[in-house]
Design an enzyme around this catalytic site. Structure first.
Site, PDB file in Angstrom:
ATOM      1  N   TYR A  19       0.883  -1.107   0.060  1.00  0.00           N
ATOM      2  CA  TYR A  19      -0.044  -0.105  -0.114  1.00  0.00           C
ATOM      3  C   TYR A  19       1.005   1.220   0.054  1.00  0.00           C
ATOM      4  CZ  TYR A  19      -3.814  -3.370   1.369  1.00  0.00           C
ATOM      5  OH  TYR A  19      -4.341  -4.402   1.595  1.00  0.00           O
ATOM      6  N   HIS A  43      -4.572   5.984  -0.930  1.00  0.00           N
ATOM      7  CA  HIS A  43      -5.194   6.066   0.267  1.00  0.00           C
ATOM      8  C   HIS A  43      -4.022   6.127   1.393  1.00  0.00           C
ATOM      9  CE1 HIS A  43      -9.031   5.422   2.067  1.00  0.00           C
ATOM     10  NE2 HIS A  43      -8.854   4.074   2.340  1.00  0.00           N
ATOM     11  N   PHE A  70      -4.624  -0.626  10.077  1.00  0.00           N
ATOM     12  CA  PHE A  70      -5.399  -0.437   8.572  1.00  0.00           C
ATOM     13  C   PHE A  70      -6.420   0.382   8.972  1.00  0.00           C
ATOM     14  CE2 PHE A  70      -3.572  -4.602   8.131  1.00  0.00           C
ATOM     15  CZ  PHE A  70      -3.183  -4.361   6.649  1.00  0.00           C
ATOM     16  N   ASN A 102      -9.616   1.574   8.223  1.00  0.00           N
ATOM     17  CA  ASN A 102     -10.992   1.417   8.729  1.00  0.00           C
ATOM     18  C   ASN A 102     -10.931   1.552  10.461  1.00  0.00           C
ATOM     19  OD1 ASN A 102     -11.428   1.390   6.004  1.00  0.00           O
ATOM     20  ND2 ASN A 102     -12.703  -0.544   6.364  1.00  0.00           N
ATOM     21  N   ASN A 115     -13.728   5.920   5.911  1.00  0.00           N
ATOM     22  CA  ASN A 115     -13.887   4.912   6.847  1.00  0.00           C
ATOM     23  C   ASN A 115     -12.717   5.291   7.933  1.00  0.00           C
ATOM     24  OD1 ASN A 115     -16.106   3.652   5.917  1.00  0.00           O
ATOM     25  ND2 ASN A 115     -14.951   2.520   4.585  1.00  0.00           N
TER      26      ASN A 115
END
Length: 186
Positions: free
Chosen positions: A14, A19, A64, A66, A112
């Protein structure tokens, strides 16, 4: 003392995705000040910088996206940092790539990570820097935000990361409302 949280997802996979632009901003600050990242007992990576005599704790939650609030709230409590001294940096689909927008309050806007933080700190009234990543022209948003920036967008996103880091450094000595007014006009 200030707490600056960049939102993103942990792991190499990632690292350069849209993001993870929040991680990129706090990484830029750590790089500028040549400070190491350390694993925190609150499920995150932290780095401490001093700007104009003000200590700033940088954090990258390892929960993460969320579940970001699960890292932020315990850090606030441990260091006794009031909500007005917290800044959350995250990606925003509703801003063009490279544009930043500073706000002192607001909803999660469908993000989120922000939903999790609002849930854990029990207010929407905290400082944030939204970094524009734009919306996909077609296709699913999830694949878009978990994709890397194309070469054509890299100069704009690098400029936005640097501008966001500049704004955070200004916040060390200047009320956030003044920083917001300065950077939202650029």
């Amino acid at each position: 003392m200030k707490l600056i949280a960049g939102l993103g997802n942990p792991g190499k996979k990632y690292e350069r995705t849209r993001h993870n632009v929040g991680f990129m901003v706090v990484d830029e600050l750590s790089f500028r000040h040549q400070t190491p990242w350390k694993k925190s007992k609150f499920n995150g990576m932290t780095s401490e910088i001093i700007v104009g005599g003000e200590k700033m704790i940088l954090v990258k939650p390892l929960t993460f996206m969320n579940a970001s609030g699960e890292c932020i709230r315990p850090l606030m409590d441990y260091y006794n940092i009031p909500i007005e001294d917290v800044v959350i940096v995250y990606d925003d689909l509703d801003l063009p790539v490279g544009k930043i927008r500073l706000r002192q309050k607001g909803s999660a806007g469908g993000h989120n990570g922000m939903k999790s933080i609002i849930q854990h700190v029990k207010t929407q009234e905290f400082n944030r820097i939204r970094v524009g990543v734009s919306r996909p022209l077609k296709g699913e948003v999830i694949h878009y935000v978990l994709g890397d920036f194309p070469k054509a967008e890299q100069p704009d996103i690098i400029a936005a990361i640097q501008k966001s880091a500049d704004a955070i450094e200004d916040f060390a000595q200047t009320p956030f409302i003044e920083v917001m007014n300065k950077y939202n006009q650029k």
